[in-house]
Write a protein that holds these residues in place. Structure first.
Motif, short mmCIF file in Angstrom:
data_model
loop_
_atom_site.label_atom_id
_atom_site.label_comp_id
_atom_site.label_asym_id
_atom_site.label_seq_id
_atom_site.Cartn_x
_atom_site.Cartn_y
_atom_site.Cartn_z
N ARG A 133 152.95 95.38 95.38
CA ARG A 133 151.64 95.05 96.27
C ARG A 133 151.36 93.45 96.78
O ARG A 133 151.15 93.38 97.99
CB ARG A 133 150.30 95.27 95.56
N THR A 134 151.85 92.88 96.80
CA THR A 134 152.43 91.08 97.09
C THR A 134 153.54 90.63 97.41
O THR A 134 153.60 89.97 97.87
CB THR A 134 151.57 90.37 95.34
N SER A 135 154.52 91.77 97.42
CA SER A 135 155.69 91.12 97.60
C SER A 135 156.30 91.56 99.05
O SER A 135 156.43 93.08 99.70
CB SER A 135 156.97 91.76 97.38
N ALA B 164 159.89 88.28 92.87
CA ALA B 164 158.12 89.22 92.68
C ALA B 164 158.46 89.52 91.22
O ALA B 164 157.28 89.01 91.05
CB ALA B 164 158.23 90.00 94.08
N LEU C 210 153.32 96.37 86.58
CA LEU C 210 154.49 95.12 86.97
C LEU C 210 154.70 95.36 88.54
O LEU C 210 154.56 94.70 89.75
CB LEU C 210 155.39 94.51 85.87
N ALA D 274 157.62 86.37 89.11
CA ALA D 274 156.31 85.78 89.83
C ALA D 274 154.97 86.73 89.48
O ALA D 274 154.08 85.76 88.96
CB ALA D 274 155.92 85.15 91.47
N HIS D 275 155.31 88.04 88.82
CA HIS D 275 154.00 88.37 88.54
C HIS D 275 153.45 89.00 87.25
O HIS D 275 152.40 89.59 87.16
CB HIS D 275 154.03 89.53 89.91
N GLU E 66 152.85 89.10 83.32
CA GLU E 66 151.59 88.84 83.05
C GLU E 66 152.51 88.77 81.53
O GLU E 66 152.76 89.19 81.04
CB GLU E 66 150.48 89.52 82.82
N ARG F 40 152.23 95.78 91.07
CA ARG F 40 151.46 94.50 90.89
C ARG F 40 152.48 93.67 92.35
O ARG F 40 152.11 92.57 92.82
CB ARG F 40 151.25 93.71 90.51
N SER F 41 153.94 94.03 92.35
CA SER F 41 154.47 93.11 92.61
C SER F 41 155.04 93.66 94.09
O SER F 41 155.30 92.79 95.53
CB SER F 41 156.14 93.46 91.38
#
Length: 104
Positions: A81-83, A28, A75, A31-32, A34, A78-79
């Protein structure tokens, strides 16, 4: 190279860890990530009450914002929130201590 240690608290301390938790957490993060994060390496170690994360970030000029801790926090946020695994098993990351002090 800046090394940042962080952890996420488990939603239900003492719950059994899933066999692939560390790998999914690192996946994760990658993947997130940047380019501005400067992530070079990441590792994770789940325990009964949290998951410990170790992030290796490219060093930046000290005057650049955010600093390594701020970049790591962004980071990880973000990880999280989306994992699905991180959201299901862990509480959202807390603000870094320095940011917490200045927000008061």
């Amino acid at each position: 190279m800046d090394i940042v240690y962080a952890s996420l608290k488990r939603r239900h301390p003492g719950a059994a860890t899933e066999s692939n938790e560390a790998a999914e957490a690192v996946d994760a993060l990658w993947a997130h990530a940047e380019p501005a994060d400067g992530l070079q390496h990441a590792s994770a170690q789940p325990t009964y009450d949290r998951i410990d994360l170790l992030l290796y970030l490219l060093s930046r000029d000290p005057s650049d914002q955010p600093d390594a801790v701020g970049r790591a926090h962004g980071l990880i946020s973000r990880s999280h929130r989306t994992s699905p695994l991180l959201r299901r098993c862990y509480l959202p990351p807390e603000l870094p201590e320095a940011a917490d002090r200045t927000a008061r």
